[in-house]
Design an enzyme around this catalytic site. Structure first.
Site, PDB file in Angstrom:
ATOM      1  CD  GLN A   1     -14.756  62.781  17.047  1.00 24.60           C
ATOM      2  OE1 GLN A   1     -15.561  62.155  17.705  1.00 24.60           O
ATOM      3  NE2 GLN A   1     -13.944  62.187  16.189  1.00 24.60           N
TER       4      GLN A   1
ATOM      5  CG  HIS B   1     -16.736  66.785  20.977  1.00 27.15           C
ATOM      6  ND1 HIS B   1     -16.283  65.484  20.853  1.00 27.15           N
ATOM      7  CD2 HIS B   1     -17.918  66.840  20.287  1.00 27.15           C
ATOM      8  CE1 HIS B   1     -17.154  64.789  20.128  1.00 27.15           C
ATOM      9  NE2 HIS B   1     -18.136  65.593  19.767  1.00 27.15           N
TER      10      HIS B   1
ATOM     11  CB  CYS C   1     -20.414  82.187  33.551  1.00 29.93           C
ATOM     12  SG  CYS C   1     -21.487  82.623  34.940  1.00 29.93           S
TER      13      CYS C   1
ATOM     14  CB  CYS D   1     -18.419  83.422  37.160  1.00 27.50           C
ATOM     15  SG  CYS D   1     -18.499  84.833  36.050  1.00 27.50           S
TER      16      CYS D   1
ATOM     17  CB  CYS E   1     -22.163  86.611  38.284  1.00 28.22           C
ATOM     18  SG  CYS E   1     -22.036  84.948  37.642  1.00 28.22           S
TER      19      CYS E   1
ATOM     20  N   GLY F   1      -7.529  58.611  13.874  1.00 28.85           N
ATOM     21  CA  GLY F   1      -7.506  58.369  15.322  1.00 28.85           C
ATOM     22  C   GLY F   1      -8.817  58.590  16.034  1.00 28.85           C
ATOM     23  CB  THR F   2     -12.134  59.337  15.583  1.00 28.01           C
ATOM     24  OG1 THR F   2     -13.408  59.203  16.220  1.00 28.01           O
ATOM     25  CG2 THR F   2     -12.313  59.337  14.088  1.00 28.01           C
ATOM     26  CB  SER F   3     -13.566  54.728  18.488  1.00 23.92           C
ATOM     27  OG  SER F   3     -14.252  55.756  19.170  1.00 23.92           O
TER      28      SER F   3
HETATM   29  C1  BJW Z   1      -4.899  55.779  17.151  1.00 25.21           C
HETATM   30  C2  BJW Z   1      -3.668  55.956  17.801  1.00 25.21           C
HETATM   31  C3  BJW Z   1      -2.584  56.437  17.015  1.00 25.21           C
HETATM   32  C4  BJW Z   1      -5.126  55.279  19.259  1.00 25.21           C
HETATM   33  N1  BJW Z   1      -2.767  56.691  15.711  1.00 25.21           N
HETATM   34  N2  BJW Z   1      -5.051  56.018  15.856  1.00 25.21           N
HETATM   35  C5  BJW Z   1     -26.941  58.807  17.063  1.00 25.21           C
HETATM   36  C6  BJW Z   1     -26.898  57.455  17.371  1.00 25.21           C
HETATM   37  C7  BJW Z   1     -26.609  57.026  18.661  1.00 25.21           C
HETATM   38  C8  BJW Z   1     -26.357  57.938  19.680  1.00 25.21           C
HETATM   39  C9  BJW Z   1     -26.397  59.276  19.366  1.00 25.21           C
HETATM   40  C10 BJW Z   1     -26.690  59.694  18.085  1.00 25.21           C
HETATM   41  N3  BJW Z   1     -26.646  61.046  18.068  1.00 25.21           N
HETATM   42  C11 BJW Z   1     -26.305  61.488  19.301  1.00 25.21           C
HETATM   43  C12 BJW Z   1     -26.179  60.429  20.114  1.00 25.21           C
HETATM   44  C13 BJW Z   1     -25.807  60.480  21.571  1.00 25.21           C
HETATM   45  C14 BJW Z   1     -24.327  60.689  21.798  1.00 25.21           C
HETATM   46  C15 BJW Z   1     -23.523  59.560  21.152  1.00 25.21           C
HETATM   47  O1  BJW Z   1     -22.928  59.686  20.117  1.00 25.21           O
HETATM   48  N4  BJW Z   1     -23.491  58.415  21.810  1.00 25.21           N
HETATM   49  C16 BJW Z   1     -22.742  57.270  21.286  1.00 25.21           C
HETATM   50  C17 BJW Z   1     -21.558  56.965  22.198  1.00 25.21           C
HETATM   51  C18 BJW Z   1     -23.673  56.119  21.159  1.00 25.21           C
HETATM   52  N5  BJW Z   1     -23.886  61.971  21.281  1.00 25.21           N
HETATM   53  C19 BJW Z   1     -24.056  63.086  21.972  1.00 25.21           C
HETATM   54  O2  BJW Z   1     -24.615  63.082  23.065  1.00 25.21           O
HETATM   55  C20 BJW Z   1     -23.565  64.369  21.347  1.00 25.21           C
HETATM   56  N6  BJW Z   1     -24.603  65.333  21.394  1.00 25.21           N
HETATM   57  C21 BJW Z   1     -25.628  65.341  20.538  1.00 25.21           C
HETATM   58  O3  BJW Z   1     -25.647  64.632  19.561  1.00 25.21           O
HETATM   59  O4  BJW Z   1     -26.625  66.239  20.864  1.00 25.21           O
HETATM   60  C22 BJW Z   1     -27.926  66.031  20.308  1.00 25.21           C
HETATM   61  C23 BJW Z   1     -28.515  64.773  20.936  1.00 25.21           C
HETATM   62  C24 BJW Z   1     -28.444  64.572  22.288  1.00 25.21           C
HETATM   63  C25 BJW Z   1     -28.962  63.398  22.863  1.00 25.21           C
HETATM   64  C26 BJW Z   1     -29.530  62.408  22.053  1.00 25.21           C
HETATM   65  C27 BJW Z   1     -29.562  62.605  20.673  1.00 25.21           C
HETATM   66  C28 BJW Z   1     -29.055  63.799  20.113  1.00 25.21           C
HETATM   67  C29 BJW Z   1     -22.403  64.946  22.162  1.00 25.21           C
HETATM   68  C30 BJW Z   1     -21.200  64.074  22.159  1.00 25.21           C
HETATM   69  C31 BJW Z   1     -20.134  64.686  23.084  1.00 25.21           C
HETATM   70  C32 BJW Z   1     -18.936  63.781  23.269  1.00 25.21           C
HETATM   71  N7  BJW Z   1     -18.151  64.283  24.323  1.00 25.21           N
HETATM   72  C33 BJW Z   1     -16.858  63.674  24.615  1.00 25.21           C
HETATM   73  C34 BJW Z   1     -16.229  64.413  25.820  1.00 25.21           C
HETATM   74  C35 BJW Z   1     -15.743  65.793  25.353  1.00 25.21           C
HETATM   75  C36 BJW Z   1     -15.084  66.550  26.441  1.00 25.21           C
HETATM   76  C37 BJW Z   1     -13.844  65.894  26.988  1.00 25.21           C
HETATM   77  O5  BJW Z   1     -12.920  65.490  26.241  1.00 25.21           O
HETATM   78  O6  BJW Z   1     -13.789  65.786  28.182  1.00 25.21           O
HETATM   79  O7  BJW Z   1     -16.011  63.794  23.478  1.00 25.21           O
HETATM   80  S1  BJW Z   1     -16.961  61.915  24.887  1.00 25.21           S
HETATM   81  C38 BJW Z   1     -15.467  61.521  24.050  1.00 25.21           C
HETATM   82  O8  BJW Z   1     -15.746  60.745  22.843  1.00 25.21           O
HETATM   83  C39 BJW Z   1     -14.891  62.873  23.583  1.00 25.21           C
HETATM   84  C40 BJW Z   1     -14.364  62.522  22.216  1.00 25.21           C
HETATM   85  O9  BJW Z   1     -14.212  63.691  21.445  1.00 25.21           O
HETATM   86  C41 BJW Z   1     -15.396  61.561  21.700  1.00 25.21           C
HETATM   87  C42 BJW Z   1     -14.922  60.683  20.568  1.00 25.21           C
HETATM   88  O10 BJW Z   1     -13.875  59.860  20.973  1.00 25.21           O
HETATM   89  P1  BJW Z   1     -12.640  59.601  19.980  1.00 25.21           P
HETATM   90  O11 BJW Z   1     -11.940  60.858  19.725  1.00 25.21           O
HETATM   91  O12 BJW Z   1     -13.110  58.828  18.813  1.00 25.21           O
HETATM   92  O13 BJW Z   1     -11.678  58.741  20.932  1.00 25.21           O
HETATM   93  P2  BJW Z   1     -11.669  57.157  21.200  1.00 25.21           P
HETATM   94  O14 BJW Z   1     -10.882  56.948  22.432  1.00 25.21           O
HETATM   95  O15 BJW Z   1     -13.034  56.597  21.164  1.00 25.21           O
HETATM   96  O16 BJW Z   1     -10.913  56.551  19.956  1.00 25.21           O
HETATM   97  C43 BJW Z   1      -9.525  56.742  19.748  1.00 25.21           C
HETATM   98  C44 BJW Z   1      -9.162  56.020  18.480  1.00 25.21           C
HETATM   99  O17 BJW Z   1      -7.802  56.300  18.185  1.00 25.21           O
HETATM  100  C45 BJW Z   1      -9.287  54.495  18.587  1.00 25.21           C
HETATM  101  O18 BJW Z   1     -10.002  54.020  17.457  1.00 25.21           O
HETATM  102  C46 BJW Z   1      -7.846  53.995  18.551  1.00 25.21           C
HETATM  103  O19 BJW Z   1      -7.713  52.756  17.889  1.00 25.21           O
HETATM  104  C47 BJW Z   1      -7.156  55.101  17.799  1.00 25.21           C
HETATM  105  N8  BJW Z   1      -5.723  55.330  18.069  1.00 25.21           N
HETATM  106  N9  BJW Z   1      -3.758  55.602  19.091  1.00 25.21           N
HETATM  107  C48 BJW Z   1      -3.958  56.446  15.153  1.00 25.21           C
HETATM  108  N10 BJW Z   1      -1.319  56.616  17.546  1.00 25.21           N
END
Ligand code: BJW
Length: 243
Positions: free
Chosen positions: A99, A117, A125, A146, A149, A186-188
């Site tokens: 991710q 992601h 663009c 861009c 364009c 390392g994902t929540s």
């Molecule tokens: C360690 C550590 C160490 C720390 N060792 N561990 C179904 C149900 C409900 C909602 C939805 C659903 N389907 C879709 C949705 C909507 C939405 C969503 O999921 N919302 C939820 C929050 C409720 N999803 C979307 O919108 C997605 N699109 C989609 O599904 O399109 C179709 C659709 C649209 C609308 C409605 C329905 C369907 C797109 C999601 C895009 C996420 N984008 C981001 C930003 C990316 C760009 C950027 O980086 O700037 O992606 S948000 C952010 O969260 C980023 C990450 O990739 C993502 C996940 O976070 P991650 O990686 O898990 O990080 P953390 O900080 O949360 O966790 C870190 C973990 O590490 C923690 O647990 C720590 O404990 C641990 N840790 N140190 C091991 N040393």
């Protein structure tokens, strides 16, 4: 302590995958999103990581990405990324589904990667949809335009409410559907559709191994849970596997 049972599973496994999140890059100095020091504690997701936020204030969004590019540009892969890259050479089939947009898996040497992601070093663009590499740190202008364009460029990443690339999600689902073992590191496990992938592995009878410094919503469903840092636990499993 790595259970013998897991080592036995891994010795028999033909298809192994790893789903990673921001936590794997935390030990490389890149902030995670959620939790005590997470980015969402200081910044509101809706103001920075949605298409609406970009439409409202592209300068603000680009300044945030410019700041993150500065941090990520200096970061190096840690032992977590390095161990995962090593495993690509050990298992008959091995894939990383990440991710993260930081590109550290590639820098560590992994080749079989699905970046769900997007990638912070790519821009797109807003008029033509063309994707380009851009490694300028800092950016030459904010917001960048861009060269073809003159339209606004945007980060080639997936924001909330946007669909993931169809090829990427299909590939990730195929990998998850056929994995004998999936590591979730390392994902929540709160952001979908990524959070649903380990359940595909479980449904086909594969096992899920979670590595995280805290329990998550996935933990009750994981077959093995290692509480600790990815950069320490992954090398520990590796040394038991090869010891
Ligand atoms: C360690 C550590 C160490 C720390 N060792 N561990 C179904 C149900 C409900 C909602 C939805 C659903 N389907 C879709 C949705 C909507 C939405 C969503 O999921 N919302 C939820 C929050 C409720 N999803 C979307 O919108 C997605 N699109 C989609 O599904 O399109 C179709 C659709 C649209 C609308 C409605 C329905 C369907 C797109 C999601 C895009 C996420 N984008 C981001 C930003 C990316 C760009 C950027 O980086 O700037 O992606 S948000 C952010 O969260 C980023 C990450 O990739 C993502 C996940 O976070 P991650 O990686 O898990 O990080 P953390 O900080 O949360 O966790 C870190 C973990 O590490 C923690 O647990 C720590 O404990 C641990 N840790 N140190 C091991 N040393």
């Amino acid at each position: 302590m790595v259970p013998e049972e897991l080592i036995n599973f891994l010795r028999k496994a033909k298809k192994v995958s790893v789903l990673t999140g921001a936590g794997i890059s935390a030990e490389s100095g890149i902030p995670t999103f959620r939790g005590e020091d997470g980015l969402w504690k200081k910044y509101r997701a809706e103001e920075l990581a949605t298409p609406q936020a970009f439409a409202k204030d592209p300068v603000l969004v680009w300044e945030w990405y410019n700041w993150r590019r500065e941090i990520i540009g200096k970061a190096k892969p840690n032992m977590g990324h390095i161990t995962i890259a090593k495993w690509e050479k050990i298992f008959p089939s091995f894939w990383v589904i990440t991710q993260n947009i930081d590109g550290l898996h590639r820098l560590a040497g992994s080749k079989n990667i699905v970046e769900l992601h997007g990638n912070i070093w790519k821009v797109r663009c807003t008029r033509e949809g063309i994707v380009m590499e851009n490694r300028d740190v800092p950016l030459k202008e904010i917001p960048p335009k861009c060269e073809n364009c003159g339209a606004l460029l945007r980060p080639h990443v997936v924001w909330f409410g946007e669909s993931l690339s169809i090829e990427d999600i299909e590939m990730a689902e195929e990998i998850s559907n056929s994995s004998d073992v999936m590591f979730v590191v390392g994902t929540s496990s709160v952001v979908y559709p990524a959070a649903s992938l380990p359940f595909l592995t479980k449904r086909r009878g594969g096992i899920v191994v979670e590595i995280n410094i805290s329990e998550t919503t996935l933990t009750p469903y994981a077959d093995f849970f290692f509480k600790g840092k990815a950069g320490e636990i992954l090398p520990e499993i590796d040394s038991r596997l090869n010891g």
